[in-house]
Design an enzyme around this catalytic site. Structure first.
Site, PDB file in Angstrom:
ATOM      1  N   ARG A  38       0.817  -1.216   0.000  1.00  0.00           N
ATOM      2  CA  ARG A  38       0.000   0.000   0.000  1.00  0.00           C
ATOM      3  C   ARG A  38       0.854   1.271   0.000  1.00  0.00           C
ATOM      4  NH1 ARG A  38      -3.029   1.338   4.111  1.00  0.00           N
ATOM      5  NH2 ARG A  38      -4.824   2.175   3.057  1.00  0.00           N
ATOM      6  N   CYS A  62      18.692  29.260  22.878  1.00  0.00           N
ATOM      7  CA  CYS A  62      18.345  27.883  23.254  1.00  0.00           C
ATOM      8  C   CYS A  62      18.393  27.724  24.770  1.00  0.00           C
ATOM      9  CB  CYS A  62      19.328  26.919  22.599  1.00  0.00           C
ATOM     10  SG  CYS A  62      19.196  25.240  23.222  1.00  0.00           S
ATOM     11  N   CYS A  65      21.387  25.101  25.738  1.00  0.00           N
ATOM     12  CA  CYS A  65      22.811  25.346  25.495  1.00  0.00           C
ATOM     13  C   CYS A  65      23.520  25.758  26.795  1.00  0.00           C
ATOM     14  CB  CYS A  65      22.979  26.445  24.447  1.00  0.00           C
ATOM     15  SG  CYS A  65      22.912  25.861  22.740  1.00  0.00           S
ATOM     16  N   HIS A 124      24.791  22.493  20.170  1.00  0.00           N
ATOM     17  CA  HIS A 124      23.411  22.657  19.739  1.00  0.00           C
ATOM     18  C   HIS A 124      23.129  21.926  18.427  1.00  0.00           C
ATOM     19  CE1 HIS A 124      19.582  24.894  19.762  1.00  0.00           C
ATOM     20  NE2 HIS A 124      19.739  25.013  18.456  1.00  0.00           N
ATOM     21  N   ASN A 162      12.660  12.174  22.257  1.00  0.00           N
ATOM     22  CA  ASN A 162      11.845  12.594  21.118  1.00  0.00           C
ATOM     23  C   ASN A 162      12.778  13.378  20.223  1.00  0.00           C
ATOM     24  OD1 ASN A 162       9.396  11.648  22.237  1.00  0.00           O
ATOM     25  ND2 ASN A 162       9.264  13.510  23.470  1.00  0.00           N
ATOM     26  N   GLY A 168       7.483  15.935  17.943  1.00  0.00           N
ATOM     27  CA  GLY A 168       7.120  16.866  19.004  1.00  0.00           C
ATOM     28  C   GLY A 168       8.286  17.351  19.845  1.00  0.00           C
ATOM     29  N   SER A 170      10.790  19.753  21.313  1.00  0.00           N
ATOM     30  CA  SER A 170      10.553  21.180  21.459  1.00  0.00           C
ATOM     31  C   SER A 170      11.755  21.997  21.011  1.00  0.00           C
ATOM     32  CB  SER A 170      10.244  21.481  22.928  1.00  0.00           C
ATOM     33  OG  SER A 170      11.309  21.036  23.744  1.00  0.00           O
ATOM     34  N   HIS A 173      18.304  21.076  20.025  1.00  0.00           N
ATOM     35  CA  HIS A 173      19.468  20.736  20.852  1.00  0.00           C
ATOM     36  C   HIS A 173      19.352  19.254  21.272  1.00  0.00           C
ATOM     37  CE1 HIS A 173      22.785  22.315  23.488  1.00  0.00           C
ATOM     38  NE2 HIS A 173      22.662  21.060  23.866  1.00  0.00           N
ATOM     39  N   HIS A 175      18.860  16.193  23.093  1.00  0.00           N
ATOM     40  CA  HIS A 175      18.452  15.947  24.476  1.00  0.00           C
ATOM     41  C   HIS A 175      17.432  14.826  24.550  1.00  0.00           C
ATOM     42  CE1 HIS A 175      15.161  18.433  22.958  1.00  0.00           C
ATOM     43  NE2 HIS A 175      14.402  17.937  23.935  1.00  0.00           N
ATOM     44  N   GLN A 177      14.820  12.658  27.737  1.00  0.00           N
ATOM     45  CA  GLN A 177      14.139  12.862  29.007  1.00  0.00           C
ATOM     46  C   GLN A 177      14.135  11.564  29.809  1.00  0.00           C
ATOM     47  OE1 GLN A 177      10.509  15.122  29.201  1.00  0.00           O
ATOM     48  NE2 GLN A 177      10.541  15.487  26.995  1.00  0.00           N
ATOM     49  N   GLU A 191       4.253  -5.565  28.740  1.00  0.00           N
ATOM     50  CA  GLU A 191       5.512  -6.299  28.593  1.00  0.00           C
ATOM     51  C   GLU A 191       5.840  -7.109  29.840  1.00  0.00           C
ATOM     52  OE1 GLU A 191       8.757  -3.980  27.204  1.00  0.00           O
ATOM     53  OE2 GLU A 191       7.788  -3.495  25.299  1.00  0.00           O
ATOM     54  N   HIS A 306      13.241   0.517  22.181  1.00  0.00           N
ATOM     55  CA  HIS A 306      12.382   0.624  20.995  1.00  0.00           C
ATOM     56  C   HIS A 306      12.728   1.907  20.262  1.00  0.00           C
ATOM     57  CE1 HIS A 306       9.564  -2.546  22.283  1.00  0.00           C
ATOM     58  NE2 HIS A 306       9.713  -2.062  23.498  1.00  0.00           N
ATOM     59  N   LYS A 318       3.565   8.126   8.610  1.00  0.00           N
ATOM     60  CA  LYS A 318       2.510   7.149   8.834  1.00  0.00           C
ATOM     61  C   LYS A 318       1.590   7.730   9.901  1.00  0.00           C
ATOM     62  CE  LYS A 318       0.274   3.298   9.688  1.00  0.00           C
ATOM     63  NZ  LYS A 318      -0.731   2.784   8.738  1.00  0.00           N
ATOM     64  N   TYR A 323      -8.365   3.272  11.574  1.00  0.00           N
ATOM     65  CA  TYR A 323      -8.351   1.842  11.886  1.00  0.00           C
ATOM     66  C   TYR A 323      -7.403   1.550  13.049  1.00  0.00           C
ATOM     67  CZ  TYR A 323      -8.653  -3.157  11.154  1.00  0.00           C
ATOM     68  OH  TYR A 323      -8.892  -4.488  11.347  1.00  0.00           O
ATOM     69  N   GLU A 324      -6.236   2.242  13.034  1.00  0.00           N
ATOM     70  CA  GLU A 324      -5.237   1.983  14.084  1.00  0.00           C
ATOM     71  C   GLU A 324      -5.759   2.376  15.464  1.00  0.00           C
ATOM     72  OE1 GLU A 324      -4.681   3.418  11.213  1.00  0.00           O
ATOM     73  OE2 GLU A 324      -2.880   2.611  10.271  1.00  0.00           O
ATOM     74  N   GLN A 330      -1.775  -1.071  11.989  1.00  0.00           N
ATOM     75  CA  GLN A 330      -1.693  -1.580  10.629  1.00  0.00           C
ATOM     76  C   GLN A 330      -0.449  -1.001   9.997  1.00  0.00           C
ATOM     77  OE1 GLN A 330      -2.211   0.614   7.828  1.00  0.00           O
ATOM     78  NE2 GLN A 330      -2.054  -0.966   6.277  1.00  0.00           N
TER      79      GLN A 330
HETATM   80  P1  H2U Z   1      11.095  17.605  24.556  1.00  0.00           P
HETATM   81  O1  H2U Z   1      11.834  18.344  23.497  1.00  0.00           O
HETATM   82  O2  H2U Z   1      11.102  16.110  24.313  1.00  0.00           O
HETATM   83  O3  H2U Z   1       9.733  18.185  24.795  1.00  0.00           O
HETATM   84  O4  H2U Z   1      11.922  17.825  25.914  1.00  0.00           O
HETATM   85  C1  H2U Z   1      12.260  19.093  26.412  1.00  0.00           C
HETATM   86  C2  H2U Z   1      11.840  19.199  27.847  1.00  0.00           C
HETATM   87  O5  H2U Z   1      12.511  20.295  28.409  1.00  0.00           O
HETATM   88  C3  H2U Z   1      10.355  19.451  28.010  1.00  0.00           C
HETATM   89  O6  H2U Z   1       9.797  18.385  28.741  1.00  0.00           O
HETATM   90  C4  H2U Z   1      11.685  20.912  29.362  1.00  0.00           C
HETATM   91  C5  H2U Z   1      10.284  20.758  28.793  1.00  0.00           C
HETATM   92  O7  H2U Z   1       9.351  20.679  29.854  1.00  0.00           O
HETATM   93  N1  H2U Z   1      12.122  22.292  29.540  1.00  0.00           N
HETATM   94  C6  H2U Z   1      12.597  22.688  30.768  1.00  0.00           C
HETATM   95  O8  H2U Z   1      12.605  21.907  31.706  1.00  0.00           O
HETATM   96  N2  H2U Z   1      13.089  23.977  30.931  1.00  0.00           N
HETATM   97  C7  H2U Z   1      13.076  24.913  29.937  1.00  0.00           C
HETATM   98  O9  H2U Z   1      13.566  25.998  30.128  1.00  0.00           O
HETATM   99  C8  H2U Z   1      12.411  24.620  28.655  1.00  0.00           C
HETATM  100  C9  H2U Z   1      12.071  23.181  28.401  1.00  0.00           C
HETATM  101 ZN    ZN Z   2      21.225  24.553  22.272  1.00  0.00          ZN
END
Ligand code: H2U
Ligand code: ZN
Length: 356
Positions: A38, A62, A65, A124, A162, A168, A170, A173, A175, A177, A191, A306, A318, A323-324, A330
């Protein structure tokens, strides 16, 4: 147990592969629908940005940084390797009451925990894929140390990253979590149940048997002495992969120095293959699953990571939608096709590191 590669030579399975079929996820006790062929359907929907904008080595705006000010007013130190801090917008907080309330069908419980942010590099413009083995090794050490420390107070430690706007993230740089909480979350429960059940009946770890069955097979993407990367037989996301240590290890802190070093190597190779697959900085969510804390029996659990990238083609993701969301996951290409494509992508960076 089936011999390595056995299922792929099985005639009944070969007949199934060409047509829509379902595959069983032994790790979560779920089924997924595979409808190969598909991927070439016309697409006039959303196109993902290529994410190729060149970032500067240091960005004064940033919040990750070195030396810069974060949202809460704190100054980051002038760190030169990795840097961990408590998330200023933590989804889980220490000291939260874990009280339960239940009225009829309505049930709720407080969730206590902690959230940390881990900068992989002061640079960065870096990514795990482009960092040196020694630098990624330091990230592995921090993952292990944080797991150990958070595990003394929390039941589930979720290390993840992420990467890219499509997932998503943010901020570009590099990083990740770490969220640690008092409850076993949904994926952990699935699991935990499957691995316990398998260990209860066989006395062996599910994922070690899976590794033995897949090694040298058509779903292998990367392998070294300590680690195996496969597109799992039951993969849901198009280029999903599973990274598993080939010897028993329930959690990251158990890994010895050689296994940490070879983990850094294989991570770089895998993530570079992703980048080279479509010639862009590949977006993904990745994360580690390791034995829950505050429970005696870690024996059924095998550590693993993963990698869940959303892309189907260079600019087309994707969508896990109708359906998913309502029936079951799928996918549009087989796990074998995805593994083949990843094996065809170079594990080596194309040129000198940008800005280096
Ligand atoms: P993500 O890019 O996966 O969202 O991770 C960045 C995390 O950094 C996000 O959970 C945190 C956000 O809450 N953050 C701080 O703790 N301090 C900041 O000044 C900005 C972002
Ligand atoms: Zn940075």
């Amino acid at each position: 147990m089936t011999v390595a590669g056995g299922i792929d030579r099985d005639e009944a399975f070969q007949r199934l592969w060409a047509d829509p079929h379902r595959r069983y996820n032994a790790l979560t006790d779920e089924w997924i629908l595979v409808s190969a062929g598909r991927t070439h359907r016309p697409w006039q929907g959303r196109r993902e940005p290529s994410g190729q904008e060149k970032a500067p080595a240091y960005d004064p705006a940033c919040y990750l940084c070195p030396g810069n000010v974060r949202a809460n007013g704190d100054h980051n130190p002038a760190y030169d390797a990795t840097f961990v801090f408590t998330n200023d917008f933590s989804a889980l907080r220490p000291g939260t009451s874990t009280e339960r309330v239940e009225v009829g069908l309505l049930r709720a419980e407080g969730e206590e925990g902690a959230c940390r942010v881990l900068c992989f590099s002061p640079r960065h413009d870096q990514t795990l894929a482009r960092m040196q083995v020694g630098e990624v090794r330091r990230v592995v050490d921090v993952w292990a140390a944080e797991t150990e420390q958070l595990g003394t107070r929390h039941r589930w430690v979720q290390v993840f990253e992420n990467r890219g706007q499509a997932m998503g993230a943010s901020n570009p740089h590099p990083h990740g979590q770490i969220w640690a909480g008092s409850a076993l979350p949904r994926e952990a429960v699935k699991e935990d149940t499957a691995q316990r059940r398998y260990h209860g009946t066989t006395g062996r770890r599910l994922l070690l048997d899976y590794v033995a069955q897949e090694a040298d097979g058509p779903r292998v993407v990367e392998a070294n002495e300590d680690w195996l990367v496969v597109v799992p037989f039951w993969a849901a996301w198009p280029y999903e992969t599973l990274l598993v240590p080939r010897r028993p290890a329930s959690r990251l802190p158990e890994l010895g120095s050689p296994a940490r070093e070879s983990l850094a190597e294989i991570l770089i190779r895998l993530l570079t293959r992703y980048d080279n697959l479509f010639g862009l900085s590949f977006p993904y969510s990745m994360g580690w699953h390791q034995a829950p804390f505050q429970q005696d029996d870690t024996e059924p659990w095998q550590l693993h990571a993963h990698f869940l990238p959303p892309l189907l083609r260079a600019n087309v993701r994707k969508f896990m939608v109708g359906y998913e969301l309502l029936a079951e996951a799928q996918r549009d290409l087989t796990a074998e096709q995805a593994a083949d494509a990843l094996r065809g992508a170079s594990p080596v960076q194309p040129g000198p590191v940008a800005g280096g």
